[in-house]
Design a protein around this motif. Structure first.
Motif, PDB file in Angstrom:
ATOM      1  N   GLU A 161     -14.492   9.503   5.585  1.00  0.00           N
ATOM      2  CA  GLU A 161     -15.216   8.829   6.665  1.00  0.00           C
ATOM      3  C   GLU A 161     -15.395   9.805   7.841  1.00  0.00           C
ATOM      4  OE1 GLU A 161     -13.198   7.964   9.602  1.00  0.00           O
ATOM      5  OE2 GLU A 161     -12.139   9.472   8.363  1.00  0.00           O
ATOM      6  N   GLY A 168     -10.991   4.919   0.593  1.00  0.00           N
ATOM      7  CA  GLY A 168     -11.166   4.273  -0.706  1.00  0.00           C
ATOM      8  C   GLY A 168     -10.147   4.677  -1.749  1.00  0.00           C
ATOM      9  N   ILE A 169      -8.958   5.083  -1.329  1.00  0.00           N
ATOM     10  CA  ILE A 169      -7.930   5.484  -2.306  1.00  0.00           C
ATOM     11  C   ILE A 169      -7.148   4.271  -2.788  1.00  0.00           C
ATOM     12  CG2 ILE A 169      -5.878   6.900  -2.699  1.00  0.00           C
ATOM     13  CD1 ILE A 169      -6.894   8.619  -0.271  1.00  0.00           C
ATOM     14  N   SER A 170      -6.726   3.442  -1.856  1.00  0.00           N
ATOM     15  CA  SER A 170      -5.835   2.331  -2.201  1.00  0.00           C
ATOM     16  C   SER A 170      -6.602   1.018  -2.253  1.00  0.00           C
ATOM     17  CB  SER A 170      -4.711   2.236  -1.172  1.00  0.00           C
ATOM     18  OG  SER A 170      -3.876   1.143  -1.457  1.00  0.00           O
ATOM     19  N   GLN A 221     -17.639   4.862  15.394  1.00  0.00           N
ATOM     20  CA  GLN A 221     -16.509   5.785  15.546  1.00  0.00           C
ATOM     21  C   GLN A 221     -16.873   6.880  16.547  1.00  0.00           C
ATOM     22  OE1 GLN A 221     -16.077   5.816  10.943  1.00  0.00           O
ATOM     23  NE2 GLN A 221     -14.234   6.792  11.719  1.00  0.00           N
ATOM     24  N   LEU A 255      -3.179   7.626  11.002  1.00  0.00           N
ATOM     25  CA  LEU A 255      -3.816   7.045   9.820  1.00  0.00           C
ATOM     26  C   LEU A 255      -2.811   6.581   8.768  1.00  0.00           C
ATOM     27  CD1 LEU A 255      -6.028   6.729   7.625  1.00  0.00           C
ATOM     28  CD2 LEU A 255      -6.841   6.987   9.962  1.00  0.00           C
ATOM     29  N   ARG A 257      -2.247   8.705   6.309  1.00  0.00           N
ATOM     30  CA  ARG A 257      -2.612   9.695   5.293  1.00  0.00           C
ATOM     31  C   ARG A 257      -3.225  10.909   5.976  1.00  0.00           C
ATOM     32  NH1 ARG A 257      -2.971   7.891  -0.155  1.00  0.00           N
ATOM     33  NH2 ARG A 257      -2.952   5.633  -0.432  1.00  0.00           N
ATOM     34  N   HIS A 305      -2.389   3.215  10.469  1.00  0.00           N
ATOM     35  CA  HIS A 305      -3.419   2.298   9.953  1.00  0.00           C
ATOM     36  C   HIS A 305      -3.091   1.775   8.557  1.00  0.00           C
ATOM     37  CE1 HIS A 305      -7.322   0.542   9.229  1.00  0.00           C
ATOM     38  NE2 HIS A 305      -7.571   1.366   8.228  1.00  0.00           N
ATOM     39  N   THR A 309      -2.001  -2.184   7.671  1.00  0.00           N
ATOM     40  CA  THR A 309      -2.884  -3.004   6.839  1.00  0.00           C
ATOM     41  C   THR A 309      -2.292  -3.288   5.453  1.00  0.00           C
ATOM     42  OG1 THR A 309      -4.110  -1.013   6.191  1.00  0.00           O
ATOM     43  CG2 THR A 309      -5.030  -2.330   7.984  1.00  0.00           C
ATOM     44  N   ARG A 310      -1.258  -2.514   5.073  1.00  0.00           N
ATOM     45  CA  ARG A 310      -0.504  -2.842   3.853  1.00  0.00           C
ATOM     46  C   ARG A 310       0.907  -2.291   4.001  1.00  0.00           C
ATOM     47  NH1 ARG A 310      -0.731  -0.485  -2.352  1.00  0.00           N
ATOM     48  NH2 ARG A 310       1.104  -1.650  -2.976  1.00  0.00           N
ATOM     49  N   ARG A 312       3.548  -2.518   2.477  1.00  0.00           N
ATOM     50  CA  ARG A 312       4.278  -2.162   1.247  1.00  0.00           C
ATOM     51  C   ARG A 312       5.752  -2.586   1.302  1.00  0.00           C
ATOM     52  NH1 ARG A 312       1.038   2.615  -1.615  1.00  0.00           N
ATOM     53  NH2 ARG A 312      -0.923   2.290  -0.521  1.00  0.00           N
ATOM     54  N   ARG A 326     -11.934  -3.173  -0.433  1.00  0.00           N
ATOM     55  CA  ARG A 326     -12.837  -2.538   0.534  1.00  0.00           C
ATOM     56  C   ARG A 326     -13.972  -1.816  -0.187  1.00  0.00           C
ATOM     57  NH1 ARG A 326      -9.800   1.562   2.867  1.00  0.00           N
ATOM     58  NH2 ARG A 326      -8.457   1.370   1.051  1.00  0.00           N
ATOM     59  N   PHE A 355     -18.244  -1.304   7.409  1.00  0.00           N
ATOM     60  CA  PHE A 355     -17.026  -1.830   6.790  1.00  0.00           C
ATOM     61  C   PHE A 355     -17.359  -3.070   5.967  1.00  0.00           C
ATOM     62  CE2 PHE A 355     -13.456  -4.852   6.983  1.00  0.00           C
ATOM     63  CZ  PHE A 355     -12.438  -4.092   6.445  1.00  0.00           C
TER      64      PHE A 355
HETATM   65 FE1  N7H Z   1      -9.121   1.096   6.922  1.00  0.00          FE
HETATM   66  N1  N7H Z   1     -10.282   5.587   8.305  1.00  0.00           N
HETATM   67  O1  N7H Z   1     -11.042   6.272   7.690  1.00  0.00           O
HETATM   68  O2  N7H Z   1      -9.719   5.932   9.352  1.00  0.00           O
HETATM   69  N2  N7H Z   1      -8.722   2.952   6.177  1.00  0.00           N
HETATM   70  N3  N7H Z   1     -10.454   1.893   8.238  1.00  0.00           N
HETATM   71  N4  N7H Z   1      -9.595  -0.782   7.596  1.00  0.00           N
HETATM   72  N5  N7H Z   1      -7.876   0.288   5.564  1.00  0.00           N
HETATM   73  C1  N7H Z   1      -7.889   3.227   5.134  1.00  0.00           C
HETATM   74  O3  N7H Z   1      -5.787   4.174   1.616  1.00  0.00           O
HETATM   75  C2  N7H Z   1     -10.721   3.216   8.456  1.00  0.00           C
HETATM   76  C3  N7H Z   1     -10.477  -1.091   8.575  1.00  0.00           C
HETATM   77  C4  N7H Z   1      -7.596  -1.067   5.400  1.00  0.00           C
HETATM   78  O4  N7H Z   1      -3.530  -0.081   0.704  1.00  0.00           O
HETATM   79  C5  N7H Z   1      -7.832   4.630   4.916  1.00  0.00           C
HETATM   80  O5  N7H Z   1      -7.769   3.958   0.699  1.00  0.00           O
HETATM   81  C6  N7H Z   1     -11.720   3.338   9.507  1.00  0.00           C
HETATM   82  C7  N7H Z   1     -10.454  -2.503   8.847  1.00  0.00           C
HETATM   83  C8  N7H Z   1      -6.710  -1.272   4.261  1.00  0.00           C
HETATM   84  O6  N7H Z   1      -2.374   1.426   1.757  1.00  0.00           O
HETATM   85  C9  N7H Z   1      -8.663   5.208   5.828  1.00  0.00           C
HETATM   86  C10 N7H Z   1     -12.044   2.063   9.880  1.00  0.00           C
HETATM   87  C11 N7H Z   1      -9.506  -3.043   7.997  1.00  0.00           C
HETATM   88  C12 N7H Z   1      -6.458   0.000   3.758  1.00  0.00           C
HETATM   89  C13 N7H Z   1      -9.220   4.146   6.645  1.00  0.00           C
HETATM   90  C14 N7H Z   1     -11.251   1.173   9.087  1.00  0.00           C
HETATM   91  C15 N7H Z   1      -8.995  -1.943   7.200  1.00  0.00           C
HETATM   92  C16 N7H Z   1      -7.187   0.945   4.599  1.00  0.00           C
HETATM   93  C17 N7H Z   1      -6.976   5.367   3.879  1.00  0.00           C
HETATM   94  C18 N7H Z   1     -13.017   1.582  10.916  1.00  0.00           C
HETATM   95  C19 N7H Z   1      -9.057  -4.465   7.856  1.00  0.00           C
HETATM   96  C20 N7H Z   1      -5.587   0.335   2.548  1.00  0.00           C
HETATM   97  C21 N7H Z   1      -7.609   5.377   2.523  1.00  0.00           C
HETATM   98  C22 N7H Z   1     -13.861   2.352  11.539  1.00  0.00           C
HETATM   99  C23 N7H Z   1      -8.846  -5.255   8.882  1.00  0.00           C
HETATM  100  C24 N7H Z   1      -4.111   0.397   2.914  1.00  0.00           C
HETATM  101  C25 N7H Z   1      -6.991   4.432   1.533  1.00  0.00           C
HETATM  102  C26 N7H Z   1      -3.257   0.609   1.691  1.00  0.00           C
HETATM  103  C27 N7H Z   1      -7.166   2.301   4.395  1.00  0.00           C
HETATM  104  C28 N7H Z   1     -10.059   4.273   7.776  1.00  0.00           C
HETATM  105  C29 N7H Z   1     -11.297  -0.189   9.215  1.00  0.00           C
HETATM  106  C30 N7H Z   1      -8.061  -2.090   6.195  1.00  0.00           C
HETATM  107  C31 N7H Z   1      -8.896   6.715   5.899  1.00  0.00           C
HETATM  108  C32 N7H Z   1     -12.310   4.586  10.111  1.00  0.00           C
HETATM  109  C33 N7H Z   1     -11.316  -3.232   9.882  1.00  0.00           C
HETATM  110  C34 N7H Z   1      -6.207  -2.602   3.721  1.00  0.00           C
END
Ligand code: N7H
Length: 445
Positions: A161, A168-170, A221, A255, A257, A305, A309-310, A312, A326, A355
């Motif tokens: 991103e 999109g890993i988990s 962002q 993050l 990660r 983050h 959000t998880r 674990r 997602r 998102f």
């Molecule tokens: Fe997130 N990022 O790129 O910074 N997210 N997310 N997210 N997110 C995840 O583990 C990001 C948002 C979740 O299972 C990764 O696949 C950004 C909202 C959940 O371990 C990264 C935005 C919500 C997970 C980002 C954003 C979530 C997750 C790591 C907004 C729900 C999996 C990749 C701009 C309310 C957690 C990965 C797990 C992972 C980013 C939004 C939720 C890099 C930039 C709004 C559940």
């Protein structure tokens, strides 16, 4: 097994294309809309079966979803059993922490968005060609209200991103669908994602089976500002980390990660590209290495983050009620030289994340994550702070400073205050992505 011929392609596997257009529309003529949907549009809608086999993938994959006001416009009054869907996202904006409607895209305010087309392909030309087919089929039956053109970032940034992190890993493994989950993937009932499947106990109209609620959020962002913050606040471990490494570590700890995708729980000081690329290892962690206690955040802050959000292993057994699939994609241009030099996002440019989250219950899925964990400064424990990436301290401007502990591994109790948000909500809508049979037999009938 699940009825993969009926489930729209984006829900369980994502459309996995380099370009994806979100086309938001209002319905102007319900009778014409229904008739065109049932005849010429219905065959264009891409199923899970079709997307899974490369030989049946269409040039442009097409999915469609409807807001509550959209179903009402079509005369469909059945209660889908989700109060947040019924009210629409604007009614929920304060509860999920959006700081007022000032930053919302005008079209998302109110309930005028009736539906969204998701068009995914390898090129924008293909997407536009399919859009023009759809537009000419519908004619005046629909009107465009807004569009977001998503696209994978260029070159080696593909899959990352705009802040630079691999996304999109988990994802949860869906029981009855995911054949062999990767280590660390959590198995959830199909009914946590799909209506009326195993584990969904809410009363639903029969035709809603195998549909899913699609939460769309246009999240801007502020990338140069985020980069500047990391540069200005490197984690300091003299003799161990250079300032550059200290900045990268701060970002990784915000993050959960590294930019590569390697989890900080397994790679606490430096990025590890081999780990990141190994699907057998890159999701296989609990935040509790070597019997660490639940109050330990030397490897990963509670506020990170991914941990917000998880969480674990922070819950034993792991929480199994609050999961989403997602299917997000970045939108907007790369950071320009001028923006990088001035550490400021240009007033005329916007980039962020389109998102997309699927779940059978918005209140238990997206909304729970955002409200009860992400925006809650006392989760996982008092003083943790909100999620430094997407956490909102509330609608009151005097609360905009977000104080977060655990970010500095050398002194996990110390706090860092974020003066600004790096992610700004531009709003969105709550949609329902029906099964393809429901589109034919109920929505267009
Ligand atoms: Fe997130 N990022 O790129 O910074 N997210 N997310 N997210 N997110 C995840 O583990 C990001 C948002 C979740 O299972 C990764 O696949 C950004 C909202 C959940 O371990 C990264 C935005 C919500 C997970 C980002 C954003 C979530 C997750 C790591 C907004 C729900 C999996 C990749 C701009 C309310 C957690 C990965 C797990 C992972 C980013 C939004 C939720 C890099 C930039 C709004 C559940």
């Amino acid at each position: 097994g699940l009825n993969l011929d009926a489930i729209q392609a984006d829900i369980l596997v994502g459309m996995k294309k380099k370009k994806e257009l979100f086309f938001f529309f209002g319905i102007q003529n319900a009778t014409d809309f229904k008739s065109k949907l049932g005849t010429d549009i219905h065959p264009l809608i891409t199923s899970t079966t079709q997307i899974l086999d490369i030989s049946t993938q269409p040039l442009t994959a097409v999915n469609i979803a409807f807001s509550q006001s959209g179903l009402a416009a079509l005369g469909i009054t059945d209660n889908l059993g989700d109060q947040f869907y019924s009210q629409g996202q604007e009614a929920d904006s304060a509860a999920i922490g959006d700081p007022g409607m000032g930053s919302w895209v005008q079209s998302f305010a109110g309930t005028s968005v009736h539906g969204v087309f998701l068009l995914a392909s390898d090129t924008i030309d293909n997407v536009n060609e399919t859009l023009s087919d759809i537009s000419s089929i519908f004619g005046d039956a629909i009107a465009e209200l807004h569009r977001v053109q998503g696209e994978a970032r260029p070159g080696s940034e593909e899959g990352h991103e705009h802040f630079g992190f691999m996304d999109g890993i988990s994802q949860p493994a869906v029981i009855g669908f995911t054949q062999s989950p990767f280590p660390g993937q959590l198995a959830v009932d199909a009914g946590e994602i799909l209506l009326a499947e195993e584990g969904d106990s809410t009363a639903r109209p029969p035709w809603a089976k195998d549909g899913s609620f699609l939460v769309f959020r246009q999240m801007e962002q502020l990338v140069p500002e985020f980069n500047k913050f990391l540069l200005d606040n490197p984690i300091s471990e003299p003799g161990v980390l250079t300032p550059e490494e200290g900045s990268a570590l701060l970002g990784a700890r915000m993050l959960g990660r590294w930019k590569s995708g390697a989890p900080v729980d397994l790679a606490p000081l430096f990025d590890d590209l081999t780990l990141a690329a190994d699907p057998m290892r890159n999701n296989n962690f609990t935040y509790h290495q070597d019997g660490e206690s639940s109050t330990d955040q030397t490897r990963c802050p509670f506020a990170a983050h991914t941990r917000k959000t998880r969480p674990r292993g922070d819950f034993t057994p792991e929480d199994t009620a609050h999961h989403i699939i997602r299917a997000s994609i970045p939108y907007g241009p790369e950071v320009t030289d001028d923006e990088a030099a001035s550490n400021t996002t240009s007033a005329s440019l916007e980039r962020g994340l389109a998102f997309v989250a699927y779940q059978s219950d918005i209140g238990q899925g997206f909304r729970f994550l955002q409200q009860v964990w992400v925006n809650n400064a006392n989760f996982f424990q008092a003083g943790t702070g909100v999620d430094p990436i997407i956490g909102s301290a509330g609608t009151d401007p005097s609360l905009r400073n977000r104080t977060i502990t655990g970010l500095d591994p050398t002194d996990p109790g110390s706090a860092i205050t974020l003066q600004n948000d790096f992610v700004v909500s531009r709003g969105g809508e709550y949609f329902f992505s029906p099964s393809i049979s429901a589109i034919l037999n109920t929505i267009s009938a």
